[in-house]
Design a protein around this motif. Structure first.
Motif, PDB file in Angstrom:
ATOM      1  N   TYR B  62       2.261   1.328  -7.784  1.00 21.05           N
ATOM      2  CA  TYR B  62       2.087  -0.043  -8.274  1.00 21.05           C
ATOM      3  C   TYR B  62       2.876  -0.173  -9.557  1.00 21.05           C
ATOM      4  O   TYR B  62       2.335   0.037 -10.644  1.00 21.05           O
ATOM      5  CB  TYR B  62       0.611  -0.350  -8.537  1.00 21.05           C
TER       6      TYR B  62
ATOM      7  N   ASP C 311       0.149  -6.472   1.129  1.00 18.55           N
ATOM      8  CA  ASP C 311       0.022  -7.314  -0.060  1.00 18.55           C
ATOM      9  C   ASP C 311       0.153  -8.787   0.302  1.00 18.55           C
ATOM     10  O   ASP C 311       0.457  -9.613  -0.543  1.00 18.55           O
ATOM     11  CB  ASP C 311       1.060  -6.912  -1.102  1.00 18.55           C
ATOM     12  N   TYR C 317       3.070  -3.101   2.440  1.00 18.83           N
ATOM     13  CA  TYR C 317       3.317  -2.594   1.093  1.00 18.83           C
ATOM     14  C   TYR C 317       3.445  -1.078   1.112  1.00 18.83           C
ATOM     15  O   TYR C 317       4.268  -0.517   0.418  1.00 18.83           O
ATOM     16  CB  TYR C 317       2.167  -3.012   0.160  1.00 18.83           C
TER      17      TYR C 317
END
Lengths: 178, 159, 359, 354
Positions: B62, C311, C317
């Motif tokens: 992320y 996502d 993702y």
């Protein structure tokens, strides 16, 4: 008009003898030890050839199968299992062993010369009345004439084998206890 | 042992030390845990619920939140088969210093999975005995120094 | 005595796209370390750059001998995220395809196992029957022989063609006769038994500790099979047994796969008998809602898990495939202490597929 | 009057020689022609020598391809030659002839290239004493059986040397395995043949065959025949004993590094050895060239030999490979003891029947 002064048997003898001698020299002098072992095999083969020339076929076949089939195989096997470095780089030095070797060679050659000179008739071709080399004759002489000697020999060999096995067994046990 | 029980027990036992256990759907529980408490939690779930079988270890990148997440999927395997329940441990890891304790002392089977995650994400597992090249080719480091293929900043040519 | 190090593979008739680093002392294997990665294509990374449907042909490349299970795990994950219900007919067709794939994969394995222990007839028979019987049936259903991309999110791509039931039944009748011949010539062969019995023994607890899966696990006496434990598709409506052998050696692992082929054909029969009418596909959206899902299926080599994170866009993702071959990698430690001649049977009894490990 | 003589007469080369002015050269060439016209040369070159052996071996290869294909539900070779690809082995050999022979770096080059030649020479040498009929034998040696064993004893050295000279690990392991296997199966081979020698009271193949005119020795010594067959299969490295060549373990073993012509020669020598093993089995146990006199004795000999070869080949279709340890176990613990029992049986038969 004559092409050759030698009989076929003599030509073959000279060829085989030359091969045997050269192989023997290589066997001693080869730098690569495997080549040496191999030429030892060739030498044995040459000796077997000489036996055949002397009409001793049976002996020749055993020469090949025992010396080449067993001895050379064992030597080759041992050489290949042991790491290569051990065999290399042995500088030549005059040690007592070398002197003893030279002396022994001189004595051997001398005695062969004496034998040669003291033997009156010497011919390469088989004798007039050839010895009976047939398998039946050999079997009879081994089992009947020399039977007892054979038995004793076998016993001695057997005892030797048992001794070797016992020794090997003991060593193994010692290794285990370590 | 149902899912609600497990969630309650985990909450009672660890309280603030772990994120709230969450039931995603049937047979799926997700627990987020910081790496400081990871070993305690792992030991606890293995001893209490006998979750002896690690199915997979994956990493997630992320970049916006500046973190990786290492995800362990655990389940119970008895002689009579799997338990359908899968417990997911999520371990957030800082993206600048990606280090997390290895769970190899608790589950032997995570060895290869952690090695793969190390290689493809660059997350270092402390205590892993063998973090070596696994899937990528041997001169990867010369060609792409400090690049890890599954990170989001590693772009494929056609992107 | 000095030891000898050598690589088995990647250029070796008995390795595949893969290498084993073997340290040998005399004739005993001191250490065997697998070295995968020769066919690594980073499927997981490429999957992040493609749309969900485009990924189906991509991910099935990771295991060409068993494509249905791979795509099924992926499709199940997406369906779960989308929250759609797949029509029952599609579920049954999926079961049929998965079991066909399983037979295909096991036949492939059996053929290679045959040539690994020096039995060239098993090699030829295995490949011949796989091509003529099973692959052809799959082709009639899906339109392609190997990589058919048949199972897609929402169902299957096409409905079953006319007359396929009769064709499949006939094929399976013949195939089950062939299985008896395999047993006679190969599995009952005393030399084969001697080479595999007691070789590479994996105990029950060790199997669980190492995290091996599939027939490797079931050969060690653990009844672990996702089809029964966490049923998917239409497996909970079908009656079948899970073969388990508790010896944990190469022979029992081989027998598990051998019996599975027979059970698979009976599952296919049942699925055809109970095949419901109706749709074979439902409409899906291209955008998948945000969330994560962990779907598990029992592929031919073991449990295949697909961890999918979405996502909310058209592309995944993160997609992680936890493949059975990768999880069986620790099984290579079984080679330690066995003879060099035991290496092929142990290697094959793990049914290792390098492409699946590398992805 | 044989075919070589006819050809030489047709070419009429002697006339040409007589015109050569140099007398010494003339005499030398005359001796060469006398040899070419002799019976011995015909035997070595055509029958039962090189030509016959090569044709037989090529057709054995073809038979193997076809037979194994039948077992494995395949078709086998189809295109080379009219009848089901009968010329396939020859085509294969020609292909190998034109392929590059690659010598590995740091290999012992001379030995590496010498081994295939020596193998073929040795294999061909053994066939000089095998009689296709009473007269169709190159050398009717009185110790023929011993001669074949002596030559057989030299094969493991060559396999070991091939493995060593390649300077590569898989061939080396293969060479060591070949050595183990061939040396340890020589013992049962000798011992089982000893039973025949006791019954026939001779080491000469023709005498052994003649001694079987009432009973084939396979009827008198079934155990010995079985041991001999097993040992022959092991000596020729055929399945289930192809351990030195085990493809999936050690990548073709001691012949892994060979390619092109030298590989072709090795394959040729292996097939000659197979033919020779079967021929020995035929001579020792199946009555050799004995058979109804409607057809020539050589026909009977070849037929029996080919049947034995086919039996050995069929094993490839149904049996997997043994482990080396199992092989040695069978050789030393089972076959050796059985072959000693066989000698006692032979003595008993000898005392009872003769």
């Amino acid at each position: 008009m004559q092409i050759s002064y030698l009989s076929t048997a003599e030509i073959v003898f000279i060829l085989i003898a030359a091969v045997t001698l050269i192989a023997a020299i290589i066997a001693l002098e080869a730098k690569e030890i495997v080549h040496g072992a191999l030429s030892l095999g060739v030498m044995f083969l040459g000796i077997a050839g000489l036996y055949i020339l002397l009409d001793a076929n049976y002996l020749a076949m055993f020469q090949i199968s025992v010396y080449i089939g067993a001895v050379v195989v064992l030597i080759l096997f041992t050489i290949m299992i042991v790491p290569r470095e051990i065999w290399l780089h042995r500088p030549f030095r005059i040690t007592p062993e070398v002197i003893a070797g030279i002396l022994a060679a001189i004595m051997l050659i001398g005695s062969i010369c004496v034998l040669y000179l003291s033997t009156p008739a010497w011919s390469l071709t088989p004798s007039e009345a050839p010895f009976d080399w047939s398998v039946r004759r050999i079997a009879q002489s081994i089992v009947i004439e020399y039977g007892i000697a054979l038995q004793i020999l076998a016993l001695v060999l057997f005892a030797g084998l048992m001794g070797a096995l016992t020794l090997a067994k003991v060593e193994e046990k010692e290794e285990e206890t370590k | 042992m149902n899912e609600a029980q497990i969630i309650d027990e985990l909450r009672d036992k660890f309280g603030e030390r772990i994120g709230t256990p969450e039931r995603l759907r049937q047979h799926r529980i997700v627990v987020t845990v910081e790496k400081e408490n990871l070993l305690d939690l792992a030991k606890f779930v293995k001893d209490t619920y006998d979750l002896n079988y690690a199915i997979s270890v994956s990493g997630i990148d992320y970049p916006e939140q500046n973190k990786f997440v290492v995800v362990y999927h655990l389940c119970k395997m008895s002689e009579e088969g799997h338990l359908p329940l899968v417990l997911t441990l999520k371990v957030p890891v800082n993206r600048q210093t990606p280090r997390t304790p290895s769970l190899i002392s608790i589950w032997q089977s995570v060895e290869w999975h952690e090695r793969e995650t190390w290689e493809l994400f660059g997350i270092e597992f402390e205590g892993h005995p063998k973090l070596e090249r696994l899937l990528l080719h041997e001169d990867w480091d010369e060609e792409f120094p400090n690049q890890f293929p599954l990170r989001k900043d590693f772009l494929l040519e056609d992107e | 005595m000095s030891s000898m190090y050598f690589s088995v593979g990647p250029q070796h008739p008995g390795s595949g796209h893969f290498r084993m680093k073997i340290t040998l002392q005399g004739d005993i294997i001191l250490n065997a370390e697998p070295d995968p990665g020769f066919v690594h294509r980073s499927v997981e990374k490429i999957a992040e750059t493609r749309e969900y449907l485009q990924n189906v042909p991509l991910i099935e490349r990771q295991c060409l001998s068993d494509v249905s299970s791979v795509t099924l795990a992926y499709a199940m994950g997406i369906e779960e995220l989308l929250g759609i219900e797949v029509p029952p007919r599609a579920q049954y067709i999926r079961v049929i395809m998965c079991e066909l794939s399983r037979i295909m994969s096991h036949l492939y394995w059996l053929a290679i196992l045959g040539i690994f222990v020096g039995h060239s007839t098993m090699f030829m028979w295995g490949f011949g029957d796989r091509d003529i019987l099973i692959t052809e049936t799959a082709e009639k259903i899906a339109g392609a022989r190997v990589s058919y991309s048949y199972i897609i999110p929402g169902g299957v791509r096409y409905d079953l063609p006319d007359g396929i039931k009769e064709h499949t039944m006939k094929t399976l009748d013949y195939f089950q006769g062939r299985l008896k011949e395999y047993d006679a010539i190969f599995f009952s062969n005393p030399i084969f038994k001697r080479r595999t019995k007691g070789v590479g023994v994996l105990s029950r607890s060790e199997a669980i500790r190492l995290g091996v899966t599939g027939p490797t696990l079931r050969g060690s006496g653990v009844r672990g099979d996702i089809r029964k434990d966490a049923p998917y598709a239409a497996y909970d409506e079908l009656d079948f047994e899970i073969p388990v052998y508790s010896e944990g050696d190469s022979y029992s692992r081989s027998l598990v796969r051998f019996r599975e082929m027979k059970i698979s054909s009976s599952i296919i029969r049942q699925a055809f008998e109970n095949l419901p009418e109706g749709d074979f596909k439902v409409k899906t959206r291209k955008k998948v809602p945000e969330g994560e899902v962990f779907s598990r299926v029992e592929a031919a080599r073991g449990e295949l898990a697909c961890y999918l994170i979405s996502d909310g866009t058209r592309k995944p993702y993160r997609l992680k495939m936890s493949t059975p071959s990768f999880r069986n990698l620790p099984g290579f430690s079984l080679m330690k202490g066995s003879m060099l001649a035991d290496m092929p049977p142990i290697y094959m009894s793990l049914d290792y597929w390098p492409l699946e490990t590398d992805r | 009057m044989n075919i070589i003589n006819i050809i030489l007469d047709f070419l009429n080369l002697e006339n040409f020689i007589s015109n050569i002015p140099n007398a010494e050269v003339q005499e030398l060439l005359t001796i060469v022609f006398v040899f070419l016209r002799s019976d011995l040369f015909f035997k070595i070159l055509l029958f039962p020598g090189i030509f016959t052996i090569l044709i037989t071996v090529a057709e054995l290869m073809w038979l193997e391809l076809k037979l194994i294909a039948k077992v494995q539900l395949r078709v086998g070779p189809q295109y080379a030659g009219r009848i089901g690809g009968i010329l396939q082995p020859i085509a294969d050999f020609i292909k190998l002839l034109f392929k590059e022979t690659i010598v590995p770096e740091k290999a012992s080059k001379v030995l590496f290239l010498l081994v295939p030649i020596m193998l073929v020479t040795l294999a061909a040498t053994t066939l000089t004493v095998i009689p296709l009929s009473e007269t169709d034998v190159i050398s009717n040696l009185d110790v023929g059986l011993l001669f074949t064993f002596a030559i057989l004893a030299m094969f493991p050295i060559l396999a070991l040397l091939a493995g060593w000279a390649s300077n590569s690990k898989f061939p080396f392991i293969g060479g060591i395995r070949a050595l183990f296997q061939q040396v340890s199966y020589e013992v049962p081979l000798w011992f089982s043949a000893l039973g025949v020698v006791i019954l026939a009271e001779s080491l000469n193949f023709n005498s052994i065959i003649k001694a079987q005119s009432t009973f084939w020795f396979i009827l008198l010594l079934p155990l010995g025949a079985f041991i001999f067959l097993v040992a022959v299969i092991a000596e020729t490295e055929r399945l289930p004993f192809d351990i030195p060549e085990a493809e999936t373990e050690i990548a073709s073993g001691w012949m892994a590094e060979y390619s092109g012509l030298s590989f072709g020669l090795i394959m040729l020598s292996l097939y000659i050895k197979l033919y020779f093993g079967a021929a020995m089995f035929t001579a020792l146990f199946l009555g050799g060239w004995l058979g109804p006199s409607i057809l020539p004795p050589a026909f009977w000999f070849l037929t029996k030999t080919i049947i034995v070869v086919l039996i050995i080949m069929m094993l490839r279709g149904v049996l997997p490979r043994f482990r080396l340890a199992d092989l040695l176990y069978i050789g030393w613990r089972r076959l050796l003891i059985l072959s000693i029992v066989n000698i006692f049986l032979a003595i008993t038969v000898k005392l009872v029947l003769f």
